[in-house]
Design a protein around this motif. Sequence first.
Motif, mmCIF file in Angstrom:
data_model
loop_
_atom_site.group_PDB
_atom_site.id
_atom_site.type_symbol
_atom_site.label_atom_id
_atom_site.label_comp_id
_atom_site.label_asym_id
_atom_site.label_seq_id
_atom_site.Cartn_x
_atom_site.Cartn_y
_atom_site.Cartn_z
ATOM 1 N N ALA A 245 43.595 27.971 3.390
ATOM 2 C CA ALA A 245 42.398 28.729 3.012
ATOM 3 C C ALA A 245 41.531 29.090 4.218
ATOM 4 O O ALA A 245 40.788 30.065 4.178
ATOM 5 N N LYS A 246 41.657 28.324 5.279
ATOM 6 C CA LYS A 246 40.871 28.608 6.484
ATOM 7 C C LYS A 246 41.568 29.617 7.390
ATOM 8 O O LYS A 246 41.079 29.921 8.474
ATOM 9 N N GLY A 247 42.738 30.106 6.951
ATOM 10 C CA GLY A 247 43.414 31.157 7.702
ATOM 11 C C GLY A 247 44.393 30.692 8.754
ATOM 12 O O GLY A 247 44.893 31.494 9.541
ATOM 13 N N LYS B 223 41.389 33.327 -2.810
ATOM 14 C CA LYS B 223 40.032 33.755 -2.438
ATOM 15 C C LYS B 223 39.938 34.091 -0.958
ATOM 16 O O LYS B 223 39.077 34.851 -0.539
ATOM 17 N N LYS B 224 40.829 33.514 -0.184
ATOM 18 C CA LYS B 224 40.829 33.732 1.258
ATOM 19 C C LYS B 224 41.972 34.648 1.702
ATOM 20 O O LYS B 224 42.355 34.669 2.874
#
Length: 116
Positions: free
Chosen positions: A105-107, A24-25
């Motif tokens: 997911a936070k990059g 999703k990210k």
Amino acid sequence: MTKHRIYTMSFASVYPHYITKAEKKGRTKKEVDEIIRWLTGYSQEELEAHLEHKTDFETFFAGASKLNPSRTMIKGVVCGVRVEDIEEPTMQEIRYLDKLIDELAKGKAMEKILRK
């Protein structure tokens, strides 16, 4: 004392959620697998065997004889609890994995996630 219910859950039942959260990210299944292998010391074939056999979390981490010593550098909060303060070893390993997937997911860059 009763075991937390996640210990008896199949790792394979949660694994797709790790993949979905990453994808999703804009991240990949390959990166999720790399994180799991880094943390546990499992090869890709061993990881896939655990998924196929629907190994529970407790057995999954108990069988990880080459847990990465750098995992103790993982700090932060997951589900409102600081991972470095968790006293129960299996729960701490599960939360280490959760934290790494959150960072993905936070990059965060893979080098930083893998504590290089």
